[in-house]
Motif scaffolding. Structure first.
Motif, PDB file in Angstrom:
ATOM      1  N   VAL A   1      21.777 -67.836  -5.615  1.00 14.09           N
ATOM      2  CA  VAL A   1      20.683 -68.809  -5.123  1.00 14.09           C
ATOM      3  C   VAL A   1      21.126 -70.133  -5.827  1.00 14.09           C
ATOM      4  CG1 VAL A   1      18.150 -69.181  -5.066  1.00 14.09           C
ATOM      5  CG2 VAL A   1      19.041 -66.774  -5.033  1.00 14.09           C
TER       6      VAL A   1
ATOM      7  N   TRP B   1      14.088 -73.579  -6.257  1.00 17.24           N
ATOM      8  CA  TRP B   1      15.469 -72.506  -5.795  1.00 17.24           C
ATOM      9  C   TRP B   1      15.148 -72.593  -4.189  1.00 17.24           C
ATOM     10  CZ3 TRP B   1      13.796 -68.670  -2.503  1.00 17.24           C
ATOM     11  CH2 TRP B   1      12.386 -68.166  -2.663  1.00 17.24           C
TER      12      TRP B   1
ATOM     13  N   ASP C   1      17.292 -70.538  -0.810  1.00 16.78           N
ATOM     14  CA  ASP C   1      17.906 -69.417  -0.725  1.00 16.78           C
ATOM     15  C   ASP C   1      17.862 -69.347   0.948  1.00 16.78           C
ATOM     16  OD1 ASP C   1      19.521 -66.972  -0.525  1.00 16.78           O
ATOM     17  OD2 ASP C   1      18.034 -65.696  -1.228  1.00 16.78           O
TER      18      ASP C   1
ATOM     19  N   ASP D   1      14.494 -69.376   2.731  1.00 17.75           N
ATOM     20  CA  ASP D   1      13.628 -69.439   1.841  1.00 17.75           C
ATOM     21  C   ASP D   1      13.672 -70.314   0.744  1.00 17.75           C
ATOM     22  OD1 ASP D   1      12.732 -67.422   3.185  1.00 17.75           O
ATOM     23  OD2 ASP D   1      13.737 -65.938   2.241  1.00 17.75           O
ATOM     24  N   SER D   2      12.538 -70.872   0.066  1.00 22.52           N
ATOM     25  CA  SER D   2      12.673 -71.947  -1.152  1.00 22.52           C
ATOM     26  C   SER D   2      11.480 -71.639  -1.860  1.00 22.52           C
ATOM     27  CB  SER D   2      12.592 -73.284  -0.644  1.00 22.52           C
ATOM     28  OG  SER D   2      11.610 -73.631   0.313  1.00 22.52           O
TER      29      SER D   2
ATOM     30  N   ASP E   1       7.937 -61.872  -9.725  1.00 22.37           N
ATOM     31  CA  ASP E   1       8.096 -61.819  -8.444  1.00 22.37           C
ATOM     32  C   ASP E   1       9.753 -61.874  -8.442  1.00 22.37           C
ATOM     33  OD1 ASP E   1       7.673 -62.573  -5.330  1.00 22.37           O
ATOM     34  OD2 ASP E   1       9.341 -63.828  -6.157  1.00 22.37           O
TER      35      ASP E   1
ATOM     36  N   HIS F   1      12.035 -63.004  -6.621  1.00 20.12           N
ATOM     37  CA  HIS F   1      12.726 -64.409  -6.352  1.00 20.12           C
ATOM     38  C   HIS F   1      12.588 -65.469  -7.692  1.00 20.12           C
ATOM     39  CE1 HIS F   1      12.005 -63.858  -1.890  1.00 20.12           C
ATOM     40  NE2 HIS F   1      13.071 -64.048  -1.855  1.00 20.12           N
ATOM     41  N   GLU F   2      11.575 -65.068  -8.351  1.00 20.46           N
ATOM     42  CA  GLU F   2      11.564 -65.664  -9.627  1.00 20.46           C
ATOM     43  C   GLU F   2      12.777 -65.335 -10.751  1.00 20.46           C
ATOM     44  OE1 GLU F   2       7.923 -65.752 -11.742  1.00 20.46           O
ATOM     45  OE2 GLU F   2       6.662 -66.551 -10.139  1.00 20.46           O
TER      46      GLU F   2
ATOM     47  N   THR G   1      15.358 -63.958  -9.902  1.00 22.33           N
ATOM     48  CA  THR G   1      16.649 -64.324  -9.249  1.00 22.33           C
ATOM     49  C   THR G   1      16.998 -65.796  -9.648  1.00 22.33           C
ATOM     50  OG1 THR G   1      16.628 -62.728  -7.721  1.00 22.33           O
ATOM     51  CG2 THR G   1      18.460 -64.567  -7.364  1.00 22.33           C
ATOM     52  N   ALA G   2      15.890 -66.509  -9.312  1.00 22.51           N
ATOM     53  CA  ALA G   2      16.234 -68.024  -9.854  1.00 22.51           C
ATOM     54  C   ALA G   2      16.325 -68.411 -11.069  1.00 22.51           C
ATOM     55  CB  ALA G   2      14.956 -68.801  -9.200  1.00 22.51           C
TER      56      ALA G   2
END
Length: 252
Positions: free
Chosen positions: A18, A107, A109, A112-113, A142, A144-145, A147-148
């Motif tokens: 990402v 981030w 992706d 998605d952001s 989350d 996404h959190e 991963t970032a």
């Protein structure tokens, strides 16, 4: 103290990383948005807080201040639960520096952001920098959190972990001894006397009466040593002046 410790999240990049940038503030208040790799080796945990926690009408949680015995500074927390997480990190002997978040991750992706607001930034005794995500009420952050945060950490040389706030009797006991974490409860002579007294399990009341200290001082200094971890007890049982306490490393 039986508190489960989570292993830090793996910081290895995925196959399709990402895109993450880091927003931070400089010493004169200007904001900057930079690539995470630009922060490698820099003392980001000591930088100014990016967003101060402030009370406002309609806010669902109350701003809390946690005075850190690790850094001798206040940490602004966004809720009581967040402050409890600070309490457990403040007591962790691995942590040499603990601070409110001085940065945020932004981030992207594909379409998605989003934005990640870390719970804390820290440095361990062996100089490892840590970015803590928040896990209120034991829920996982989350995806996404995570991963970032992992992507930023891989570039900046940090580790990623989750700030936990155990509940139940353990929390109540640690909160009790945390009231004696301040410097005025630290005394070298009292420490030496109490560690000698607690070379075998004794109640706090017995030890406070046995040593050459005023009883109220003996109890306060005992609670302080329970905070620092030099004394220990049965942490899952209610902690009172009659609780058995002993020097860390001594068989109960």
């Amino acid at each position: 103290m039986s508190c489960r410790r989570r292993q830090p999240y793996d910081t290895v990049r995925g196959e399709q990383p990402v895109e993450v940038q880091v927003r931070h503030r400089d010493d004169i208040g200007r904001e900057h948005l930079v690539a995470a790799r630009a922060l490698r080796g820099l003392p980001v945990e000591e930088w100014p807080v990016l967003h101060e926690q402030r009370a406002y009408k309609g806010r669902k949680s109350k701003v809390r201040q946690w005075w850190s015995s690790t850094t001798k500074k206040d940490i602004s927390c966004r809720s009581a639960e967040h402050a409890c997480a600070a309490m457990f990190l403040d007591r962790d002997p691995r942590i040499a520096y603990l601070a409110a978040p001085c940065l945020q991750l932004e981030w992207q992706d594909g379409s998605d952001s989003g934005v990640v607001h870390p719970a804390f930034m820290a440095r361990t005794v062996d100089k490892q920098q840590l970015l803590y995500l928040y896990s209120p009420s034991g829920t996982e952050p989350d995806a996404h959190e995570v991963t970032a945060a992992r992507e930023a950490a891989s570039e900046a040389g940090w580790q990623v972990d989750v700030a936990l706030a155990p509940g139940g009797q353990l929390r109540r006991n640690v909160y009790l001894v945390s009231q004696f974490r301040h410097d005025e409860c630290a005394n070298d002579r009292a420490r030496s006397l109490l560690l000698e007294a607690f070379a075998r399990p004794l109640s706090v009341a017995e030890a406070a009466d046995a040593v050459d200290l005023l009883p109220e001082h003996g109890r306060a200094y005992s609670w302080h040593l329970l905070w620092t971890g030099e004394l220990t007890t049965h942490w899952e049982q209610p902690l009172t002046p009659d609780s058995l306490v002993w020097a860390a490393g001594v068989a109960a």
